[in-house]
Design an enzyme around this catalytic site. Structure first.
Site: not given
Lengths: 432, 432
Positions: A330, A422
């Protein structure tokens, strides 16, 4: 009262400050082992373990796990028992939290490129969320609102709350807040066993996707353990406030704002930065005058004496720099031109701008969340928000042309990485 | 090859599926203890410990920790050594990743209400981020791009990469990718000691705010340990692909897409869901024909036989339901009307839409990130993105009127929680 005093112009200021900010966050071996055993028991024995732990820790003698659930009728009765004033305050607070958080909701997006391919991000809510609410003294209805409402704004289908009720003692305000926030089911169970039940699921308590909410050291340790199987929010450290004030603030206000943090617990940390040495004297006088009137004065004194810090700086620019070092949970900017100061703030959970804006109003009803990153974690994390209950899926739809052109790029890179399948998978999509 | 076959119409389908998805993610006591000791040594002895571990694990005989840093000249030389084709592919890939991620960048917002109060959210980038890159066989330049570019888009000031270089062996493609992605400094150090160095800082290696990037079990355990002190990305499990196909897909394409996942490692999981039993036979035939041509055929076979799953469903609606149960990392929709199916998908890391769109292109160069939630964590988490390198601060500025009116609300709630100083702090702002 004796509060530590630093000047940022002194040599070793950073090291001294660091020493005062540090605290020991590690759990004892005993807590780690007990938590491990409780989680294991819940995972293996489900409801049976829950009934045993309820007897052992909460003195609840249930024979059937269904009794752990708090009925809708009981929740409604609790709601009716709280005062009209409290109902009004909870409702107004819930409404404001709802409005602010609605602005955080993420929407799906996508775009098409000039090859006719589409890329985007699909946003979906989590299916089911668990909300831990501490029992006993630290039972905070405001926490229920702050944790539950963002989940509901996100569109979470089912929100399961767990709250320990030692000897059957329930907190009406907590149940009323749950009703107002739209919590779907509530179970009277707490501790590591409640975290286990939510993470693994039992016959009675459904498995959730994410667990939020504060708890004691066992709860924190259990959340750390189940992280990965389910999502968790940050594990909070002690709460802190940092106030940057010039000499024109009312010292009573500043003292009380420091108290409002210090009263949480002995480890809570209250820090005041000012560019005027005389102002510290005035605040100290206010502290000494006011502290004896505080019901939680012992906690406040311990917290301020052990963990409080006054820091003198030459100007507000330096105040912002020191604040960025601390990255406070805060941050109050109680100065004449708070917006100018705000521009220099990089790391803070929530910023309370101007002397009118105290943390306490933010804690309850301003609108933004009071679950904030503690202990300097504002350097890399954010207030709890709607975004914590939504997730993203990447979307890719390649046109034939894109698939062909990008297939070549992917193939080069895949082969560079030695990933032959891939490469081939991409090459199949290259047009002959 | 023998691949497990399930029908979602069978009794116990969910339990059987769950059994096949499970894997043991827990680290051995040995890994946990070794990691603990390495982190402790780095925390206490800094650079000295790094030099010891570099000698011990990487056979690097440095006398000065400054030698751990890879010089700009060395990086430029590595970049010059890779082929023109590879440079082009890396550049195109980086450009596309940059473009997609730019759309994820969050902006600050605020609004004023009719009482003259302001509420908002300030977005700031993380100051400094650490990027772990594995060495050896699993050194993937594409991972460097995927982790580094979102951080740079977010505005991260300093991006520190660590990569082990056993016996001094460096990967030119990895260094070239780092140069293209804008990595600021690179240190040749890996393992838990690299994570410790980034989390605590040493004389030579600066402390970062968050650590991202994949690694082995020691790296994962170390990230888990430093979580809280610094931010971390998700700890990834084995990679998975789920393909939902109708009978009209090319079985060779589907087989190769399954391989592209299976070739990663033995634990990688490839799942095919189809509404046509005959299609599985055709894919199996393709698998058997193609697998022997694969350089990584042993890994592929082990992965498919141990972890692969074929699931027969009655229709694509059911396929979507099963997919939502699994919440896959990669989801290919190889069907006639993929957009209709997409509407039913709730949980997935990335969705590859239509038969043209294979995962491999997404892995390298489509644009979206390839760091995705694994092992069902897509139920509650998201792809790595720019948002992982930005954080939020709540902003609250109350007008005198708001402070006064909301002060009353906060006061009621604070007193209900027994927090007297919170109450008074709010009451001070009530206008008399």
């Amino acid at each position: 009262m004796n509060i530590k005093f630093l000047k940022n112009s002194e040599p070793n200021f950073s090291e001294n400050l660091k020493g005062l900010l540090d605290f020991d966050s590690s759990n004892s071996e005993m807590i780690i082992e007990t938590t491990h055993n409780i989680l294991l028991a819940v995972k293996e024995k489900g409801d049976e373990a829950l009934l045993e732990f309820s007897k052992k820790f909460d003195d609840l003698d249930f024979t059937n796990a269904a009794e752990l659930e708090i009925s809708e009728a009981d929740i409604n009765e609790a709601f009716e028992r709280i005062s009209l004033e409290q109902k009004g305050a909870l409702n107004e607070s819930a409404q404001r939290i709802f409005e602010y958080h609605t602005k955080q909701k993420m929407e799906s997006w996508s775009y098409e490129d000039d090859e006719g391919s589409m890329f985007g991000q699909k946003i979906t809510p989590l299916d089911r969320v668990g909300l831990y609410v501490p029992g006993g003294k630290a039972a905070y209805p405001s926490s229920v609102l702050m944790n539950a409402i963002p989940a509901k704004v996100a569109g979470v289908d089912e929100l399961i709350m767990v709250v320990p009720t030692p000897k059957g003692e329930r907190n009406d305000l907590v149940l009323a807040a749950a009703k107002i926030a739209g919590v779907d089911r509530i179970f009277s169970i707490g501790g590591a066993q409640a975290i286990g039940a939510l993470a693994y699921g039992t016959e009675t308590i459904p498995k959730v996707d994410k667990i939020v909410g504060p708890g004691n050291a066992y709860v924190a340790e259990a959340k750390r353990k189940v992280f990965g199987l389910v999502g968790i929010d940050m594990i909070a450290g002690p709460s802190e406030i940092l106030i940057i004030s010039d000499k024109n603030s009312n010292p009573d206000w500043i003292a009380m704002d420091l108290f409002s943090q210090a009263e949480h617990d002995e480890l809570a940390q209250s820090i005041l930065i000012c560019d005027d040495e005389g102002f510290f004297t005035r605040v100290k006088k206010s502290i000494n005058n006011l502290v004896e009137t505080m019901p939680r004065k012992d906690i406040i004194k311990t917290s301020l004496e052990n963990r409080g810090i006054f820091i003198l700086v030459n100007n507000l620019d330096e105040a912002a720099k020191v604040s960025n070092l601390i990255a406070p949970e805060h941050l109050e900017l109680a100065v004449d031109q708070p917006k100018l100061l705000l521009d220099k703030i990089k790391h803070a959970g929530a910023v309370f701008i101007g002397r009118n804006t105290c943390e306490a109003v933010g804690d309850y009803c301003a609108g933004p969340n009071h679950v904030l990153p503690t202990s300097g974690t504002a350097r890399f994390s954010s207030p709890l928000g709607v975004y914590d209950f939504q997730k993203k899926s990447s979307l890719i739809e390649l046109s034939e042309n894109s698939a062909s052109r990008l297939g070549k790029v992917a193939s080069i890179l895949a082969r560079g990485e030695g990933l032959f399948a891939h490469g081939l998978s991409a090459e199949y999509r290259i047009k002959k």
